[in-house]
Design a protein around this motif. Structure first.
Motif, PDB file in Angstrom:
ATOM      1  N   LEU A 285      75.555  34.804  21.068  1.00 19.55           N
ATOM      2  CA  LEU A 285      75.379  35.058  19.640  1.00 19.55           C
ATOM      3  C   LEU A 285      73.901  34.943  19.272  1.00 19.55           C
ATOM      4  CD1 LEU A 285      77.737  33.625  16.938  1.00 19.55           C
ATOM      5  CD2 LEU A 285      75.305  33.744  16.541  1.00 19.55           C
ATOM      6  N   PRO A 286      73.282  36.006  18.710  1.00 19.01           N
ATOM      7  CA  PRO A 286      71.858  35.944  18.340  1.00 19.01           C
ATOM      8  C   PRO A 286      71.658  35.117  17.076  1.00 19.01           C
ATOM      9  CG  PRO A 286      72.777  38.070  17.727  1.00 19.01           C
ATOM     10  CD  PRO A 286      73.867  37.337  18.464  1.00 19.01           C
ATOM     11  N   VAL A 287      70.686  34.192  17.104  1.00 23.22           N
ATOM     12  CA  VAL A 287      70.490  33.311  15.957  1.00 23.22           C
ATOM     13  C   VAL A 287      69.065  33.308  15.424  1.00 23.22           C
ATOM     14  CG1 VAL A 287      72.390  31.792  16.599  1.00 23.22           C
ATOM     15  CG2 VAL A 287      70.093  31.295  17.457  1.00 23.22           C
ATOM     16  N   GLY A 288      68.096  33.859  16.166  1.00 23.20           N
ATOM     17  CA  GLY A 288      66.730  33.884  15.668  1.00 23.20           C
ATOM     18  C   GLY A 288      66.133  32.490  15.567  1.00 23.20           C
ATOM     19  N   ASP A 289      65.305  32.259  14.530  1.00 26.71           N
ATOM     20  CA  ASP A 289      64.688  30.953  14.316  1.00 26.71           C
ATOM     21  C   ASP A 289      64.658  30.657  12.826  1.00 26.71           C
ATOM     22  OD1 ASP A 289      62.720  32.603  13.346  1.00 26.71           O
ATOM     23  OD2 ASP A 289      61.318  32.258  14.987  1.00 26.71           O
ATOM     24  N   GLY A 290      64.044  29.510  12.469  1.00 22.80           N
ATOM     25  CA  GLY A 290      64.011  29.102  11.071  1.00 22.80           C
ATOM     26  C   GLY A 290      63.283  30.077  10.173  1.00 22.80           C
ATOM     27  N   ARG A 291      62.174  30.612  10.639  1.00 21.75           N
ATOM     28  CA  ARG A 291      61.412  31.554   9.816  1.00 21.75           C
ATOM     29  C   ARG A 291      62.241  32.788   9.488  1.00 21.75           C
ATOM     30  NH1 ARG A 291      56.316  32.428   8.314  1.00 21.75           N
ATOM     31  NH2 ARG A 291      55.600  34.562   7.998  1.00 21.75           N
ATOM     32  N   ALA A 292      62.903  33.347  10.500  1.00 20.30           N
ATOM     33  CA  ALA A 292      63.745  34.521  10.262  1.00 20.30           C
ATOM     34  C   ALA A 292      64.897  34.186   9.316  1.00 20.30           C
ATOM     35  CB  ALA A 292      64.284  35.060  11.584  1.00 20.30           C
ATOM     36  N   LEU A 293      65.454  32.987   9.468  1.00 16.05           N
ATOM     37  CA  LEU A 293      66.559  32.570   8.597  1.00 16.05           C
ATOM     38  C   LEU A 293      66.120  32.526   7.143  1.00 16.05           C
ATOM     39  CD1 LEU A 293      69.445  31.232   8.228  1.00 16.05           C
ATOM     40  CD2 LEU A 293      68.232  29.062   8.397  1.00 16.05           C
ATOM     41  N   LEU A 294      64.956  31.907   6.873  1.00 18.96           N
ATOM     42  CA  LEU A 294      64.493  31.755   5.497  1.00 18.96           C
ATOM     43  C   LEU A 294      64.163  33.101   4.867  1.00 18.96           C
ATOM     44  CD1 LEU A 294      62.209  28.595   5.777  1.00 18.96           C
ATOM     45  CD2 LEU A 294      64.641  28.740   5.266  1.00 18.96           C
ATOM     46  N   GLN A 295      63.710  34.055   5.657  1.00 18.50           N
ATOM     47  CA  GLN A 295      63.436  35.382   5.126  1.00 18.50           C
ATOM     48  C   GLN A 295      64.710  36.186   4.918  1.00 18.50           C
ATOM     49  OE1 GLN A 295      60.595  36.656   4.156  1.00 18.50           O
ATOM     50  NE2 GLN A 295      59.133  35.138   4.883  1.00 18.50           N
ATOM     51  N   ARG A 296      65.764  35.848   5.652  1.00 18.14           N
ATOM     52  CA  ARG A 296      66.965  36.676   5.679  1.00 18.14           C
ATOM     53  C   ARG A 296      68.017  36.237   4.674  1.00 18.14           C
ATOM     54  NH1 ARG A 296      67.805  36.393  10.963  1.00 18.14           N
ATOM     55  NH2 ARG A 296      68.910  34.437  10.741  1.00 18.14           N
TER      56      ARG A 296
END
Length: 487
Positions: A285-296
């Motif tokens: 499962l792709p989860v990215g990182d915190g920065r991507a989460l906050l932008q998304r």
């Protein structure tokens, strides 16, 4: 000093005052001390030791397609088209856009036209006359144009606030879409797992019914006892009792899915209610990182846009300290209908209008209220960011732990099945008492049911993780307002 010189000095002072005017209130940027800006918030997620997630991989725009299930894809598309709550969100967005257009239209040039014709009886006494005046026909008309100068940025700040409100509403609609897709996927998976758990329970029931039949035959042959048959009947009844809750669970998920699709209970596409195998991921499962989460995440964008709106409203309140200045002109005519338009009925005017309500304690109180509103919006923004990070990290950890639990339960189920088969053969051969075989069957039934429930929980964990990651509409970030750092 002569009068023309005084006029020139006054005109120069007026120009100097206008040149000194500026847009009042703070210019918006995400504060440097906001949680959104923290290095830790933008870092990689804490390692959960889960090989089923890919921390460096970004979510695709349509995460549900990772399941490669055509039925699920069709359900999502139908829900996005027909869901009633999304229609409400869309109406709210259109309303916010209209409010923004209204704010943009404020100020600048305004036009007004009036025209009227009437027959009137004038009062003789109002003209100090002693005899009654005859009825007369009157006409009047006027065309006026005015221009409002936004010298202190009140209108600009109001339009900034309206624009931010529109973007917050757009983010709220994205959030509704993310939640809807997760609910649709969850309800569909719930139906599939309920059918699977029903199959497992019915299989366990069939095994126990066959075991009871064997016991009846052994009793008829003089090798069994009535207590053994009573225990077999009790186990059959317990397994039968497990079926109604599973059927109710499947029905509830089906009714929920129908509502999400904008349909009445029972109206589901063909084959959905009979799903026997829940879709599963074929890759980590792709989860990215915190920065991507906050932008998304749409809720973070929504909170940030509310902060922008609250900041702009400080300028709106501050502009009340200064006067409103308009320049207007009008031309028209008023008088008797038969004389309308002649020079004696013509009228015109041109000149500035300065309107200034002298600031009071109430004006300053409104400014303080707007500042407090911005502080509250910043705190809510920080809370939303920290909440998003907490939810995601918790979901990642729970997913990892449930996967470990599923692996252990799979091993336990395999051993329970082996033990049940061996004890069943030994009992049928008369080498072990019936109670040993019954205990082994009970352990197998429990293991089967527990494993099926654990598989369902892992599927729920995956969908919940996709939900907290906010995947699906990150492409609309630019349209809804991307948080930017303070400069």
């Amino acid at each position: 000093m002569n009068r023309p010189a005084l006029h020139r000095i006054g005109f120069a002072l007026a120009l100097t005052s206008l040149a000194a005017c500026r847009t009042v209130g703070p210019d918006y940027a995400v504060p440097t001390d906001a949680a959104f800006q923290r290095t830790e918030a933008n870092a990689a997620f804490i390692d959960t030791g889960n090989v089923q997630v890919a921390p460096g991989a970004e979510l695709p725009p349509r995460w549900w397609e990772l399941y490669q299930d055509a039925t699920l894809n069709g359900l999502v598309e139908q829900a996005l088209r027909d869901n009633v709550e999304l229609k409400v969100a869309d109406a709210n967005l259109r309303r916010a856009a209209a409010v923004y257009e209204q704010a943009l239209d404020a100020g600048g040039f305004e036009y007004e036209a009036e025209a009227g014709v009437s027959r009137a009886q004038l009062s003789a006494e109002s003209f100090l006359l002693e005899h009654e005046l005859p009825p007369i026909n009157l006409a009047d008309g006027k065309f006026a144009v005015s221009y409002q100068f936004d010298l202190f940025g009140k209108l600009k700040r109001a339009s900034e606030a309206a624009r931010a409100d529109e973007q917050a509403t757009a983010a709220a609609m994205d959030l509704a879409r993310v939640s809807l897709v997760a609910q649709v996927a969850g309800s569909y998976v719930e139906i599939c797992h309920a059918n699977h758990e029903l199959h497992v329970a019915e299989h366990s029931l069939q095994l126990q019914q066959r075991s009871r039949t064997v016991t009846e035959r052994l009793i008829a042959a003089g090798r069994g006892t009535p207590p053994e048959l009573a225990r077999a009947n009790a186990q059959v009844a317990l397994l039968e009792a497990a079926l109604p809750p599973l059927r109710a669970q499947r029905s509830a998920a089906a009714y929920s899915l129908a509502a999400l699709l904008g349909q009445t209970p029972g109206q589901l596409p063909a084959g959905v209610i009979d799903c026997a195998h829940a879709p599963s991921l074929a890759q980590p499962l792709p989860v990215g990182d915190g920065r991507a989460l906050l932008q998304r995440r749409p809720d973070i964008r929504q909170a940030e846009r509310k902060l922008a709106s609250a900041t702009a409203r400080i300028g709106v309140a501050t502009a009340e300290l200064y006067p409103d200045i308009r320049l207007g002109a009008s031309v028209g005519a008023a008088g008797l209908l038969e004389d309308f338009g002649t020079p004696m009925t013509q009228q015109w005017s041109i000149g500035p209008l300065i309107s200034w309500t002298l600031p009071s304690s109430g004006t300053h109180a409104r400014i303080h209220a707007a500042e407090a509103g911005a502080d509250a919006a910043l705190a809510e923004f920080d809370h939303t960011v920290l909440q998003a990070l907490r939810e995601t990290q918790t979901a990642l950890d729970r997913y990892a732990q449930d996967l470990r639990r599923l692996q252990s339960l799979s091993t336990a189920q395999e051993q329970a099945a082996l033990a049940a088969e061996q004890n069943r053969r030994l009992y049928q051969g008369g080498r072990t008492p019936y109670l040993s075989s019954l205990d082994a069957d009970r352990s197998l039934a429990t293991s089967d049911a527990t494993l099926a429930a654990a598989e369902a929980q892992v599927s729920r964990d995956q969908i919940h993780l996709f939900l907290v990651l906010g995947g699906g509409w990150q492409a609309s970030t630019a349209a809804a307002g991307t948080p930017t750092a303070a400069k």
